[in-house]
Design an enzyme around this catalytic site. Structure first.
Site, mmCIF file in Angstrom:
data_model
loop_
_atom_site.group_PDB
_atom_site.id
_atom_site.type_symbol
_atom_site.label_atom_id
_atom_site.label_comp_id
_atom_site.label_asym_id
_atom_site.label_seq_id
_atom_site.Cartn_x
_atom_site.Cartn_y
_atom_site.Cartn_z
ATOM 1 N N MET A 30 0.848 -1.197 0.000
ATOM 2 C CA MET A 30 0.000 0.000 0.000
ATOM 3 C C MET A 30 0.885 1.248 0.000
ATOM 4 O O MET A 30 0.442 2.332 0.374
ATOM 5 C CB MET A 30 -0.934 -0.016 1.207
ATOM 6 N N GLY A 31 2.151 1.088 -0.388
ATOM 7 C CA GLY A 31 3.054 2.237 -0.469
ATOM 8 C C GLY A 31 3.638 2.604 0.880
ATOM 9 O O GLY A 31 3.617 1.803 1.813
ATOM 10 N N HIS A 37 9.687 -3.579 2.914
ATOM 11 C CA HIS A 37 9.159 -3.804 1.557
ATOM 12 C C HIS A 37 10.301 -4.057 0.572
ATOM 13 O O HIS A 37 10.203 -4.929 -0.297
ATOM 14 C CB HIS A 37 8.393 -2.570 1.066
ATOM 15 N N GLN A 62 -10.130 -2.549 3.074
ATOM 16 C CA GLN A 62 -9.557 -3.225 4.242
ATOM 17 C C GLN A 62 -9.406 -2.300 5.451
ATOM 18 O O GLN A 62 -8.830 -2.686 6.459
ATOM 19 C CB GLN A 62 -8.228 -3.882 3.895
ATOM 20 N N LYS A 151 5.888 -10.068 9.314
ATOM 21 C CA LYS A 151 5.342 -9.189 10.360
ATOM 22 C C LYS A 151 3.814 -9.296 10.407
ATOM 23 O O LYS A 151 3.213 -9.260 11.461
ATOM 24 C CB LYS A 151 5.752 -7.735 10.125
ATOM 25 N N ASP A 152 3.203 -9.452 9.211
ATOM 26 C CA ASP A 152 1.746 -9.632 9.166
ATOM 27 C C ASP A 152 1.455 -11.128 9.069
ATOM 28 O O ASP A 152 0.968 -11.620 8.042
ATOM 29 C CB ASP A 152 1.180 -8.863 7.974
ATOM 30 N N VAL A 180 11.900 -7.484 8.836
ATOM 31 C CA VAL A 180 13.108 -6.642 8.868
ATOM 32 C C VAL A 180 12.958 -5.691 10.052
ATOM 33 O O VAL A 180 11.880 -5.132 10.287
ATOM 34 C CB VAL A 180 13.258 -5.844 7.552
ATOM 35 N N SER A 190 5.285 1.122 8.296
ATOM 36 C CA SER A 190 4.961 2.475 7.811
ATOM 37 C C SER A 190 4.400 3.324 8.946
ATOM 38 O O SER A 190 4.361 4.545 8.853
ATOM 39 C CB SER A 190 3.915 2.400 6.698
ATOM 40 N N ARG A 191 3.926 2.652 10.009
ATOM 41 C CA ARG A 191 3.321 3.406 11.111
ATOM 42 C C ARG A 191 4.339 3.987 12.082
ATOM 43 O O ARG A 191 3.988 4.848 12.892
ATOM 44 C CB ARG A 191 2.396 2.487 11.930
HETATM 45 O O1 PAF Z 1 0.098 -5.589 3.790
HETATM 46 C C1 PAF Z 1 -0.362 -4.725 3.010
HETATM 47 O O2 PAF Z 1 0.270 -3.711 2.688
HETATM 48 C C2 PAF Z 1 -1.760 -4.906 2.459
HETATM 49 O O3 PAF Z 1 -2.600 -5.515 3.390
HETATM 50 C C3 PAF Z 1 -1.802 -5.646 1.110
HETATM 51 C C4 PAF Z 1 -1.314 -7.077 1.241
HETATM 52 C C5 PAF Z 1 -0.944 -4.906 0.083
HETATM 53 C C6 PAF Z 1 -3.236 -5.696 0.579
HETATM 54 O O4 PAF Z 1 -3.753 -4.409 0.392
#
Ligand code: PAF
Length: 284
Positions: A30-31, A37, A62, A151-152, A180, A190-191
């Site tokens: 999501m940038g 990333h 989401q 991490k997720d 990482v 990102s937070r």
């Molecule tokens: O982890 C993320 O950044 C988002 O949940 C993903 C996998 C890109 C889906 O929008």
């Protein structure tokens, strides 16, 4: 690096790569890109893919909190530079209509209990939104491998399940890449930039507690391990704990005895300065 905005163009581009026997790695994001990333792109390169596609799409489906969606950082110029610096081949940068055209239909995924614990309990509808967008991105991108960060952990389990349900796991390999961390151990996110200087200092105790648990869990029952970890976090002033769960890595359900599970993970979410910080470690 090529920037592609249209789903049809990306589909044609990938078909052409496959016709020429080139392997495609895909990194959905999501940038607001950080080292975590970029490591996913490096992993795509190291895994022998010849083409590396990163998508940036802030998926409204989401977010269960409109303010969180609004506040989500979108530093696109900086993201482009970062992607170029690590050798990403294509940035897929679609708008809402490219992902959800008028004739778009949700896939009726059923996640049994994978989506009813942890993040699923705290962010209603979140995984339904993640699953729909990842499925759509996989349909558009048709990669050979998809790279996602540990991490997720729960998100990766959801994506593994959706790939199974949509019969994609034979065609696409899901690669889970270790988290990482900053030099002091904080998981990259990102937070993190939303933390105050004082909050950032306290945040280090999240990973410190997880590493302590990794070293000491064998002397404790899962219940003791959970309670003592929470007490340690609270002793450092981290008392806004959304959850700290010791779970079976496959079912994501809490473990009562170590011997009941083949692999166990501890997942935690702590709020600091109103920012939700996720982390986890695999115990075994
Ligand atoms: O982890 C993320 O950044 C988002 O949940 C993903 C996998 C890109 C889906 O929008």
């Amino acid at each position: 690096m090529k920037i592609i905005n249209s789903s049809a163009t990306l589909q044609e581009f990938v078909a052409y790569q496959h016709q020429h026997q080139l392997r495609v790695g895909f990194i959905p994001t999501m940038g607001a890109l950080h080292e975590g990333h970029l490591e996913l792109i490096r992993q795509s390169i190291q895994s022998g893919n010849q083409v590396h596609i990163c998508s940036i799409f802030v998926n409204p489906k989401q977010f269960n909190d409109a303010k969180d969606l609004e506040k989500y950082p979108r530093p696109i110029e900086a993201d482009i530079q970062k992607l170029e610096s690590v050798g990403c081949s294509v940035l897929f940068l679609p708008d809402y209509e490219q992902i959800y055209p008028e004739n778009w239909q949700r896939f009726p995924f059923q996640f049994a209990n994978l989506d009813t614990t942890m993040e699923g309990l705290h962010r209603t509808g979140h995984f339904e939104g993640v699953a729909q967008v990842v499925y759509r991105l996989l349909q558009i991108c048709t990669p050979d491998q998809i790279f996602m960060g540990q991490k997720d952990f729960q998100q990766v389990a959801i994506v593994r399940s959706l790939m199974k349900q949509a019969h994609l796991e034979q065609k696409i390999e899901l690669v889970r890449v270790p988290t990482v961390r900053e030099l002091d151990g904080l998981a990259m996110s990102s937070r993190n930039i939303r933390l105050s200087a004082e909050g950032r200092k306290r945040a280090v105790f999240i990973s410190k507690t997880l590493f302590w648990l990794q070293a000491n869990y064998k002397n404790l029952t899962p219940n003791e391990a959970q309670n003592q970890s929470k007490t340690q976090l609270q002793a450092q002033g981290l008392d806004e704990i959304d959850y700290l769960e010791i779970i079976d890595a496959f079912s994501l359900q809490p473990v009562e005895k170590w011997e009941d599970a083949l692999s166990v993970v501890v997942c935690v979410v702590v709020r600091i300065d109103g920012v939700r910080l996720l982390d986890n470690v695999i115990l075994y």
